[in-house]
Design a protein around this motif. Structure first.
Motif, PDB file in Angstrom:
ATOM      1  N   TYR A  92     -21.338 -24.937  -4.643  1.00 35.95           N
ATOM      2  CA  TYR A  92     -22.046 -26.050  -4.039  1.00 35.95           C
ATOM      3  C   TYR A  92     -23.537 -25.982  -4.354  1.00 35.95           C
ATOM      4  N   GLY A  93     -24.143 -27.162  -4.546  1.00 39.30           N
ATOM      5  CA  GLY A  93     -25.568 -27.240  -4.792  1.00 39.30           C
ATOM      6  C   GLY A  93     -25.949 -27.101  -6.248  1.00 39.30           C
ATOM      7  N   LEU A  94     -24.968 -26.961  -7.146  1.00 41.54           N
ATOM      8  CA  LEU A  94     -25.254 -26.821  -8.561  1.00 41.54           C
ATOM      9  C   LEU A  94     -24.984 -28.131  -9.284  1.00 41.54           C
ATOM     10  N   THR A  95     -25.677 -28.344 -10.389  1.00 43.38           N
ATOM     11  CA  THR A  95     -25.398 -29.510 -11.211  1.00 43.38           C
ATOM     12  C   THR A  95     -24.079 -29.300 -11.933  1.00 43.38           C
ATOM     13  N   ASN A  96     -23.529 -30.390 -12.470  1.00 45.86           N
ATOM     14  CA  ASN A  96     -22.265 -30.281 -13.187  1.00 45.86           C
ATOM     15  C   ASN A  96     -22.365 -29.304 -14.349  1.00 45.86           C
ATOM     16  N   ARG A  97     -23.481 -29.346 -15.073  1.00 51.42           N
ATOM     17  CA  ARG A  97     -23.640 -28.454 -16.221  1.00 51.42           C
ATOM     18  C   ARG A  97     -23.709 -26.998 -15.779  1.00 51.42           C
ATOM     19  N   GLU A  98     -24.434 -26.728 -14.701  1.00 57.82           N
ATOM     20  CA  GLU A  98     -24.504 -25.364 -14.184  1.00 57.82           C
ATOM     21  C   GLU A  98     -23.139 -24.898 -13.702  1.00 57.82           C
ATOM     22  N   PHE A  99     -22.437 -25.802 -13.042  1.00 51.48           N
ATOM     23  CA  PHE A  99     -21.095 -25.476 -12.544  1.00 51.48           C
ATOM     24  C   PHE A  99     -20.177 -25.084 -13.693  1.00 51.48           C
ATOM     25  N   GLU A 100     -20.168 -25.889 -14.758  1.00 53.91           N
ATOM     26  CA  GLU A 100     -19.304 -25.610 -15.892  1.00 53.91           C
ATOM     27  C   GLU A 100     -19.654 -24.274 -16.537  1.00 53.91           C
ATOM     28  N   LYS A 101     -20.939 -23.996 -16.671  1.00 54.85           N
ATOM     29  CA  LYS A 101     -21.366 -22.754 -17.310  1.00 54.85           C
ATOM     30  C   LYS A 101     -20.920 -21.540 -16.509  1.00 54.85           C
ATOM     31  N   ILE A 102     -21.114 -21.592 -15.181  1.00 55.50           N
ATOM     32  CA  ILE A 102     -20.728 -20.467 -14.332  1.00 55.50           C
ATOM     33  C   ILE A 102     -19.218 -20.299 -14.298  1.00 55.50           C
ATOM     34  N   LYS A 103     -18.506 -21.408 -14.191  1.00 61.51           N
ATOM     35  CA  LYS A 103     -17.048 -21.332 -14.157  1.00 61.51           C
ATOM     36  C   LYS A 103     -16.502 -20.727 -15.444  1.00 61.51           C
ATOM     37  N   ASP A 104     -17.035 -21.180 -16.577  1.00 54.99           N
ATOM     38  CA  ASP A 104     -16.580 -20.653 -17.858  1.00 54.99           C
ATOM     39  C   ASP A 104     -16.841 -19.158 -17.964  1.00 54.99           C
ATOM     40  N   GLU A 105     -18.006 -18.739 -17.505  1.00 57.63           N
ATOM     41  CA  GLU A 105     -18.396 -17.335 -17.649  1.00 57.63           C
ATOM     42  C   GLU A 105     -17.595 -16.417 -16.741  1.00 57.63           C
ATOM     43  N   ILE A 112      -9.810 -15.754 -21.774  1.00 63.03           N
ATOM     44  CA  ILE A 112     -10.054 -16.111 -23.171  1.00 63.03           C
ATOM     45  C   ILE A 112      -9.934 -14.883 -24.065  1.00 63.03           C
ATOM     46  N   GLN A 113     -10.477 -13.760 -23.611  1.00 64.22           N
ATOM     47  CA  GLN A 113     -10.341 -12.521 -24.372  1.00 64.22           C
ATOM     48  C   GLN A 113      -8.874 -12.122 -24.489  1.00 64.22           C
ATOM     49  N   HIS A 114      -8.141 -12.293 -23.402  1.00 67.33           N
ATOM     50  CA  HIS A 114      -6.715 -11.975 -23.380  1.00 67.33           C
ATOM     51  C   HIS A 114      -5.947 -12.836 -24.384  1.00 67.33           C
ATOM     52  N   LEU A 115      -6.221 -14.124 -24.402  1.00 65.48           N
ATOM     53  CA  LEU A 115      -5.516 -15.040 -25.297  1.00 65.48           C
ATOM     54  C   LEU A 115      -5.718 -14.664 -26.763  1.00 65.48           C
ATOM     55  N   SER A 116      -6.898 -14.173 -27.078  1.00 61.68           N
ATOM     56  CA  SER A 116      -7.187 -13.815 -28.468  1.00 61.68           C
ATOM     57  C   SER A 116      -6.401 -12.594 -28.929  1.00 61.68           C
ATOM     58  N   VAL A 134     -13.171 -26.962 -21.175  1.00 57.08           N
ATOM     59  CA  VAL A 134     -13.300 -27.210 -22.611  1.00 57.08           C
ATOM     60  C   VAL A 134     -13.295 -25.896 -23.379  1.00 57.08           C
ATOM     61  N   CYS A 135     -13.977 -24.882 -22.852  1.00 60.21           N
ATOM     62  CA  CYS A 135     -14.038 -23.608 -23.569  1.00 60.21           C
ATOM     63  C   CYS A 135     -12.662 -22.948 -23.635  1.00 60.21           C
ATOM     64  N   LEU A 136     -11.842 -23.129 -22.603  1.00 62.88           N
ATOM     65  CA  LEU A 136     -10.493 -22.568 -22.619  1.00 62.88           C
ATOM     66  C   LEU A 136      -9.620 -23.295 -23.637  1.00 62.88           C
ATOM     67  N   LEU A 137      -9.735 -24.609 -23.682  1.00 62.81           N
ATOM     68  CA  LEU A 137      -8.973 -25.383 -24.658  1.00 62.81           C
ATOM     69  C   LEU A 137      -9.422 -25.049 -26.077  1.00 62.81           C
ATOM     70  N   ASP A 138     -10.724 -24.905 -26.284  1.00 64.10           N
ATOM     71  CA  ASP A 138     -11.236 -24.529 -27.605  1.00 64.10           C
ATOM     72  C   ASP A 138     -10.707 -23.161 -28.023  1.00 64.10           C
ATOM     73  N   SER A 139     -10.626 -22.239 -27.055  1.00 65.14           N
ATOM     74  CA  SER A 139     -10.109 -20.909 -27.347  1.00 65.14           C
ATOM     75  C   SER A 139      -8.651 -20.969 -27.788  1.00 65.14           C
ATOM     76  N   LEU A 140      -7.859 -21.781 -27.112  1.00 57.17           N
ATOM     77  CA  LEU A 140      -6.458 -21.943 -27.497  1.00 57.17           C
ATOM     78  C   LEU A 140      -6.347 -22.553 -28.890  1.00 57.17           C
ATOM     79  N   ASP A 141      -7.154 -23.565 -29.156  1.00 55.63           N
ATOM     80  CA  ASP A 141      -7.113 -24.222 -30.466  1.00 55.63           C
ATOM     81  C   ASP A 141      -7.411 -23.242 -31.596  1.00 55.63           C
ATOM     82  N   SER A 142      -8.345 -22.316 -31.349  1.00 58.73           N
ATOM     83  CA  SER A 142      -8.763 -21.403 -32.412  1.00 58.73           C
ATOM     84  C   SER A 142      -7.892 -20.151 -32.510  1.00 58.73           C
ATOM     85  N   SER A 143      -7.484 -19.597 -31.357  1.00 53.84           N
ATOM     86  CA  SER A 143      -6.748 -18.325 -31.392  1.00 53.84           C
ATOM     87  C   SER A 143      -5.236 -18.490 -31.319  1.00 53.84           C
TER      88      SER A 143
END
Length: 212
Positions: A92-105, A112-116, A134-143
């Motif tokens: 709560y209190g974060l912008t959408n971009r901040e939220f996405e970055k923290i969630k991804d990290e 993502i490391q496991h999938l690779s 998006v980062c999870l989908l990109d990881s699947l597409d590549s690995s």
């Protein structure tokens, strides 16, 4: 005749049928002898479920780390991987971009490391009640470019999500997507605003086989 003395192909067939009918029985079989443990272990990990709920996040990350660092044979057993969660992952209190970055990290980095590391994965099911990252989908597409992707509980970030949201467009155009399931109705039974976005995914997905 003791079960473990059967030919490997016969034993494998029997254990596979046990796996289909009762995983609990399979776990019990694993504990009876070392020979059966070695024969049963690949089936135990054949269909793997990872819980990414807030309360299970650390436990799941530790489990993944153990597989990658000390139990590497497990990585070769996994054919189907499902991720689940309680849908309560909020900052709560974060912008959408901040939220996405923290969630991804913090939420998806170990996954993502496991999938690779998975060489024989055939199916990945995303069953969290939140949009697929998006980062999870990109990881699947590549690995994992040959797997089948199945989405359960599809939803949008919010009712104000732009129609050209990058995450939704990436999912819609992914060649991995084979099935997608969602509820696009409001509580009063009327069609909700998500239906248009959902049907766009259905229309664009090049390899979609089933939607509901």
């Amino acid at each position: 005749m003791p079960l473990q003395s059967l030919p490997n192909d016969v034993l494998g067939f029997i254990l596979l049928e046990v796996h289909k009918s009762s995983r609990q029985t399979l776990f019990s079989t694993l504990r009876t002898s070392k020979a059966l443990h070695d024969s049963t272990k690949p089936l135990i990990y054949r269909d793997c479920v990872l819980d990414l709920s807030d309360s299970k996040q650390d436990e799941t990350n530790d489990r993944i780390t153990s597989w990658i660092e000390t139990e590497t044979e497990v990585l070769g057993y996994i054919r189907s991987l499902t991720v689940i969660g309680d849908g309560s992952y909020h900052y709560y209190g974060l912008t959408n971009r901040e939220f996405e970055k923290i969630k991804d990290e913090f939420k998806y980095s170990s996954l993502i490391q496991h999938l690779s590391q998975l060489q024989d994965l055939a199916k990945f099911t995303f069953a969290l009640e939140e949009p697929m990252s998006v980062c999870l989908l990109d990881s699947l597409d590549s690995s994992q470019p040959t797997i089948q992707l199945h989405i359960k509980n599809w939803t949008r970030k919010s009712i104000s999500t732009p129609f050209r949201d990058p995450g939704e467009l990436s999912l819609a155009n992914s060649p991995l997507l084979h099935t997608v399931q969602a509820s696009v109705y409001n509580g009063d039974g009327k069609i909700g605003l998500r239906r248009a976005a959902f049907m766009r995914i259905v229309a664009l997905a090049p390899n979609l086989e089933l939607y509901s």
